[in-house]
Design a protein around this motif. Structure first.
Motif, mmCIF file in Angstrom:
data_model
loop_
_atom_site.group_PDB
_atom_site.id
_atom_site.type_symbol
_atom_site.label_atom_id
_atom_site.label_comp_id
_atom_site.label_asym_id
_atom_site.label_seq_id
_atom_site.Cartn_x
_atom_site.Cartn_y
_atom_site.Cartn_z
ATOM 1 N N GLY A 1 -28.078 95.107 -9.291
ATOM 2 C CA GLY A 1 -28.416 93.726 -9.574
ATOM 3 C C GLY A 1 -29.859 93.382 -9.256
ATOM 4 O O GLY A 1 -30.578 94.174 -8.632
ATOM 5 N N ASN A 2 -30.270 92.197 -9.698
ATOM 6 C CA ASN A 2 -31.589 91.698 -9.320
ATOM 7 C C ASN A 2 -31.530 91.202 -7.875
ATOM 8 O O ASN A 2 -30.475 91.227 -7.241
ATOM 9 N N GLY A 3 -32.619 90.737 -7.345
ATOM 10 C CA GLY A 3 -32.673 90.365 -5.942
ATOM 11 C C GLY A 3 -31.783 89.208 -5.554
ATOM 12 O O GLY A 3 -31.529 88.983 -4.366
ATOM 13 N N GLN A 4 -31.261 88.462 -6.525
ATOM 14 C CA GLN A 4 -30.421 87.303 -6.234
ATOM 15 C C GLN A 4 -28.940 87.653 -6.113
ATOM 16 O O GLN A 4 -28.155 86.823 -5.653
ATOM 17 N N ILE A 5 -28.566 88.850 -6.544
ATOM 18 C CA ILE A 5 -27.169 89.269 -6.468
ATOM 19 C C ILE A 5 -26.981 90.104 -5.202
ATOM 20 O O ILE A 5 -27.470 91.227 -5.099
ATOM 21 N N LEU A 6 -26.270 89.542 -4.216
ATOM 22 C CA LEU A 6 -26.114 90.204 -2.929
ATOM 23 C C LEU A 6 -24.693 90.708 -2.676
ATOM 24 O O LEU A 6 -24.456 91.470 -1.737
ATOM 25 N N SER A 7 -23.740 90.269 -3.487
ATOM 26 C CA SER A 7 -22.354 90.722 -3.348
ATOM 27 C C SER A 7 -21.675 90.628 -4.703
ATOM 28 O O SER A 7 -22.185 89.973 -5.633
ATOM 29 N N PHE A 8 -20.507 91.266 -4.840
ATOM 30 C CA PHE A 8 -19.773 91.206 -6.100
ATOM 31 C C PHE A 8 -19.455 89.768 -6.483
ATOM 32 O O PHE A 8 -19.557 89.387 -7.656
ATOM 33 N N ASP A 9 -19.082 88.944 -5.496
ATOM 34 C CA ASP A 9 -18.704 87.563 -5.782
ATOM 35 C C ASP A 9 -19.856 86.751 -6.354
ATOM 36 O O ASP A 9 -19.636 85.720 -7.002
ATOM 37 N N ASP A 10 -21.089 87.209 -6.133
ATOM 38 C CA ASP A 10 -22.256 86.505 -6.684
ATOM 39 C C ASP A 10 -22.352 86.633 -8.203
ATOM 40 O O ASP A 10 -23.211 85.999 -8.832
ATOM 41 N N LEU A 11 -21.490 87.454 -8.815
ATOM 42 C CA LEU A 11 -21.500 87.587 -10.269
ATOM 43 C C LEU A 11 -20.865 86.386 -10.963
ATOM 44 O O LEU A 11 -20.943 86.264 -12.190
ATOM 45 N N GLU A 12 -20.232 85.511 -10.195
ATOM 46 C CA GLU A 12 -19.662 84.290 -10.753
ATOM 47 C C GLU A 12 -20.759 83.500 -11.480
ATOM 48 O O GLU A 12 -21.802 83.170 -10.913
ATOM 49 N N GLY A 13 -20.522 83.229 -12.771
ATOM 50 C CA GLY A 13 -21.457 82.437 -13.559
ATOM 51 C C GLY A 13 -22.728 83.156 -13.960
ATOM 52 O O GLY A 13 -23.674 82.528 -14.441
ATOM 53 N N LYS A 14 -22.777 84.493 -13.793
ATOM 54 C CA LYS A 14 -23.985 85.255 -14.104
ATOM 55 C C LYS A 14 -23.822 86.049 -15.404
ATOM 56 O O LYS A 14 -22.758 86.106 -16.015
ATOM 57 N N ARG A 15 -24.917 86.691 -15.813
ATOM 58 C CA ARG A 15 -24.934 87.532 -17.019
ATOM 59 C C ARG A 15 -24.837 88.997 -16.579
ATOM 60 O O ARG A 15 -25.699 89.479 -15.844
ATOM 61 N N VAL A 16 -23.799 89.692 -17.062
ATOM 62 C CA VAL A 16 -23.507 91.029 -16.540
ATOM 63 C C VAL A 16 -23.272 92.022 -17.685
ATOM 64 O O VAL A 16 -22.472 91.750 -18.596
#
Length: 279
Positions: free
Chosen positions: A120-135
């Motif tokens: 991930g980029n620097g803003q993604i620190l855990s799996f749960d941070d994928l909520e609402g993101k582009r993956v």
């Protein structure tokens, strides 16, 4: 009639003194020609020659193709898939035929672990941070694609957008800021990550410690310095690459069983002469 009897008599005498070696024809569908699955198939083909197995190894485009192949493709009694692919088909896919095939597909032999890399980029620190993101979730039909979809299904995490592209293209999208993270399911070290990422890109491996996921998958670790830009170990989960067959193929059941026993009895040979993942 007398000549016929005499011929069979002579054949019988020759077989008695010389013996006959019958090769058993089997087929195995694997993966891309540059991938680990295909190399594993070639290793088992080479081993099989020593024990009377004539194994044909076929490349494929993905795990779903392999599940179908062991069901109905001629002379393809075995296939290599990720262990969670069958769970994905039963839990997520709506194709009734594929669900029925998955329920009747049986494991012949477990092979090796494939770690789930979440980059991930620097803003993604855990799996749960994928909520609402582009993956990026891998090319449709691939093992990475199926695992990614199942991870979201199991965890309840909902990204804003999923992008079904291959890993090289996904990495370019991530570097360009077009997506926030990408999945890649493969045994470490991943060549793409070793050669195409530097510390200046601001990218990093993201831990996968979501409770629902770790209850579904075996936990694993990517050791520190596996990649030059990764100074600390990363907690993640893994899937098992497994050899499977379809249980309707009763005429071939004995051959497949004997083949699996041969692999088990010769693991030392495979470790010494085959792909490093045999270790």
């Amino acid at each position: 009639m007398k000549k016929t009897k005499a011929m069979f008599f002579l054949i019988g005498i020759w077989v008695f003194f010389h013996g006959v070696s019958w090769a058993l024809d089997l087929g195995m569908i694997t993966g891309g020609r540059k991938g680990t699955y295909f190399q594993f198939g070639l290793n088992m083909m080479e081993l099989g020659k020593q024990y009377g197995f004539n194994l044909s190894v076929y490349n494929s485009r993905g795990s779903v193709e392999n599940v179908y192949a062991v069901y109905k493709r001629p002379r393809t009694q075995m296939g290599i898939v990720q262990s969670d692919v069958l769970a994905f088909v039963v839990k997520v896919k709506t194709n009734k035929t594929l669900k029925r095939i998955a329920r009747k597909t049986k494991m012949v032999f477990p092979l090796y672990n494939e770690e789930i890399h979440l980059l991930g980029n620097g803003q993604i620190l855990s799996f749960d941070d994928l909520e609402g993101k582009r993956v990026a979730i891998g090319k449709e039909g691939s093992g990475t694609f199926l695992t990614s979809m199942l991870l979201f299904e199991v965890s309840g995490v909902k990204p804003m957008k999923t992008v079904a592209v291959g890993t090289e293209q996904a990495l370019e999208h991530l570097k360009n800021g077009e997506i926030d993270a990408m999945f890649y399911v493969a045994g470490f070290p991943v060549k793409l990550f070793s050669e195409s990422i530097s510390g200046s890109k601001g990218l990093g491996l993201v831990p996968i410690t979501n409770k629902s996921i770790t209850e579904f998958y075996p936990v694993a670790k990517i050791p520190a310095n596996t990649y030059s830009w990764q100074p600390e170990k990363v907690d993640t989960v893994a899937v098992k690459a497994v050899l499977v067959s379809f249980d309707f193929r009763r005429n071939n059941c004995d051959y497949v069983g004997r083949f699996a026993a041969m692999v088990y009895d010769n693991l030392d040979w495979l470790k010494q002469n085959g792909h490093p993942k045999w270790k």
